[in-house]
Design an enzyme around this catalytic site. Structure first.
Site, PDB file in Angstrom:
ATOM      1  N   ALA A 153      11.135   3.046  -2.191  1.00  0.00           N
ATOM      2  CA  ALA A 153      12.217   2.351  -2.875  1.00  0.00           C
ATOM      3  C   ALA A 153      13.341   3.305  -3.263  1.00  0.00           C
ATOM      4  O   ALA A 153      14.529   2.965  -3.160  1.00  0.00           O
ATOM      5  CB  ALA A 153      11.669   1.639  -4.111  1.00  0.00           C
ATOM      6  N   SER A 204      10.174  -1.173  -8.596  1.00  0.00           N
ATOM      7  CA  SER A 204      11.084  -0.332  -7.826  1.00  0.00           C
ATOM      8  C   SER A 204      11.408  -0.938  -6.459  1.00  0.00           C
ATOM      9  O   SER A 204      12.582  -1.006  -6.063  1.00  0.00           O
ATOM     10  CB  SER A 204      10.492   1.073  -7.667  1.00  0.00           C
ATOM     11  OG  SER A 204       9.211   1.022  -7.057  1.00  0.00           O
ATOM     12  N   ASP A 256       4.462   4.458   8.704  1.00  0.00           N
ATOM     13  CA  ASP A 256       4.154   4.251   7.289  1.00  0.00           C
ATOM     14  C   ASP A 256       3.130   5.265   6.799  1.00  0.00           C
ATOM     15  O   ASP A 256       3.188   5.740   5.659  1.00  0.00           O
ATOM     16  CB  ASP A 256       3.640   2.823   7.087  1.00  0.00           C
ATOM     17  CG  ASP A 256       3.921   2.297   5.682  1.00  0.00           C
ATOM     18  OD1 ASP A 256       4.479   3.039   4.859  1.00  0.00           O
ATOM     19  OD2 ASP A 256       3.583   1.129   5.424  1.00  0.00           O
ATOM     20  N   GLY A 312       9.540 -10.127  -8.518  1.00  0.00           N
ATOM     21  CA  GLY A 312       9.082  -8.810  -8.900  1.00  0.00           C
ATOM     22  C   GLY A 312      10.227  -7.818  -8.992  1.00  0.00           C
ATOM     23  O   GLY A 312      10.898  -7.556  -7.989  1.00  0.00           O
ATOM     24  N   LYS A 358      -3.119   2.577   5.085  1.00  0.00           N
ATOM     25  CA  LYS A 358      -2.490   3.901   4.995  1.00  0.00           C
ATOM     26  C   LYS A 358      -2.485   4.405   3.556  1.00  0.00           C
ATOM     27  O   LYS A 358      -2.488   5.614   3.313  1.00  0.00           O
ATOM     28  CB  LYS A 358      -1.075   3.881   5.576  1.00  0.00           C
ATOM     29  CG  LYS A 358      -0.137   2.827   4.982  1.00  0.00           C
ATOM     30  CD  LYS A 358       0.609   3.291   3.759  1.00  0.00           C
ATOM     31  CE  LYS A 358       1.417   2.154   3.177  1.00  0.00           C
ATOM     32  NZ  LYS A 358       2.214   2.560   2.001  1.00  0.00           N
TER      33      LYS A 358
END
Length: 340
Positions: free
Chosen positions: A145, A12, A249, A9, A196
């Site tokens: 990212a 970002s 997070d 993948g 989240k």
């Protein structure tokens, strides 16, 4: 000695992690379907669609051939959207079987599979037999990212039932701006990572409506209570939810314009239609699908998740956001904690 890593993948997050590993001295190949993006990474050392400011290490090589990416890999890092995990895992299993390889499988995805409500590691366990993998490790925590690409100081969790594998991955990723802490609570880390995103949609929406910091703090705190309630019911350690992959997070996803989920919620709060928001985002908004999975999972387990259910009603039942907020505020009074 350099470790061979296949990163699946080139979005970002995949690009940022692949570049970090390459700069750490590892031998990294990133797999990407888009031939033009593969050429750009290899020739221009950029990925302008996802990380326009990043100059990619020349050590990082891109390929559109999965077998090429996996050949010799000691680590296979999944950084594809949740909805693609199962299909990509099936392809990986076929190649690993042919290559007779057993890499450590690491994933950095955050979501629950729609329909099955499975966590990412459970999908990987189903699709990649033990004969073709040397354990599964979860990489998660408060991170964007864009910030990692800028070498912003970042601390994450690396979780596995096998402490030695977690520590091995910890050492491969860690550097002077990227610090990992090990954890054996895979359930808690994955549930915190997935849920989240749902709460971030809600926080973004109330920002779009013009509510202030009091409202955001209330929603985040009570959202965390819901996340931990469901996670603990599934077998998670409650302490995980006050750690990096829990409150950490949650905070970063609910307070940053870099968060796709926050931005999507903000647009919804300003009156945009969900289909338009998703079409214009250009990247996957994991919280939208996770809201449905979390709602269905909580309902099947009889777990009280009023905020998650309200967000589900707005996204999937067409409920007005202000009406959903009013219903939340008018619920019967109760204690903050139940110690019984």
């Amino acid at each position: 000695m350099a470790v061979q890593v296949a990163v699946l993948g080139a979005g970002s997050w995949g690009t940022a992690l692949a570049n970090l590993l390459a700069e750490n001295g590892q031998d990294v190949k990133i797999w990407e379907h888009n031939a033009e993006r593969v050429a750009e990474i290899n020739e221009q050392h950029t990925n302008k669609h996802y990380l326009p400011e990043l100059k990619i290490s020349p050590r990082l090589k891109a390929t559109s051939e999965l077998a090429d990416a996996l050949n010799g890999a000691q680590i296979v890092l999944f950084v594809v959207p949740t909805k693609a995990i199962r299909e990509v895992a099936k392809q990986v299993e076929k190649v690993l079987r042919i290559q007779q390889a057993r890499p450590v499988i690491v994933h950095a995805a955050k979501g629950l599979e729609q329909g099955t409500h499975l966590r990412i590691s459970q999908i990987l366990e189903e699709e990649i037999p033990a004969a073709n993998r040397n354990g599964i490790v979860v990489l998660s925590g408060p991170s964007h990212a864009e910030n990692v690409a800028q070498k912003d100081i970042t601390a994450l969790t690396v979780a596995s039932h096998d402490v030695e594998q977690a520590e091995w991955v910890q050492n491969i990723f860690s550097n002077d701006y990227f610090r990992l802490y090990t954890n054996q609570d895979v359930i808690g880390v994955e549930m915190g990572a997935a849920l989240k995103n749902v709460i971030a949609l809600g926080v973004g929406a109330i920002h779009g409506l013009g509510y202030g910091d009091n409202t955001k703090a209330a929603l985040m705190t009570r959202g965390l209570a819901e996340i931990s309630r469901l996670g603990v019911a599934m077998g998670a350690n409650p302490l995980t939810f006050i750690g990096l992959s829990g409150v950490g997070d949650l905070v970063v996803t609910c307070t940053s314009v870099n968060s796709r989920n926050w931005r999507a919620g903000n647009q919804l709060g300003q009156g945009a239609k969900l289909d338009d928001v998703l079409q214009n985002m250009g990247m996957v908004v994991e919280g939208v699908a996770t809201a449905q999975s979390a709602h269905e999972l909580a309902d099947s387990m009889d777990i009280d998740m009023p905020i998650t259910n309200a967000i589900y009603d707005v996204l999937y039942q067409g409920k007005d956001i202000k009406a959903a907020i009013a219903e939340l505020m008018q619920r019967s009074n109760k204690p903050e904690f139940n110690f019984e």
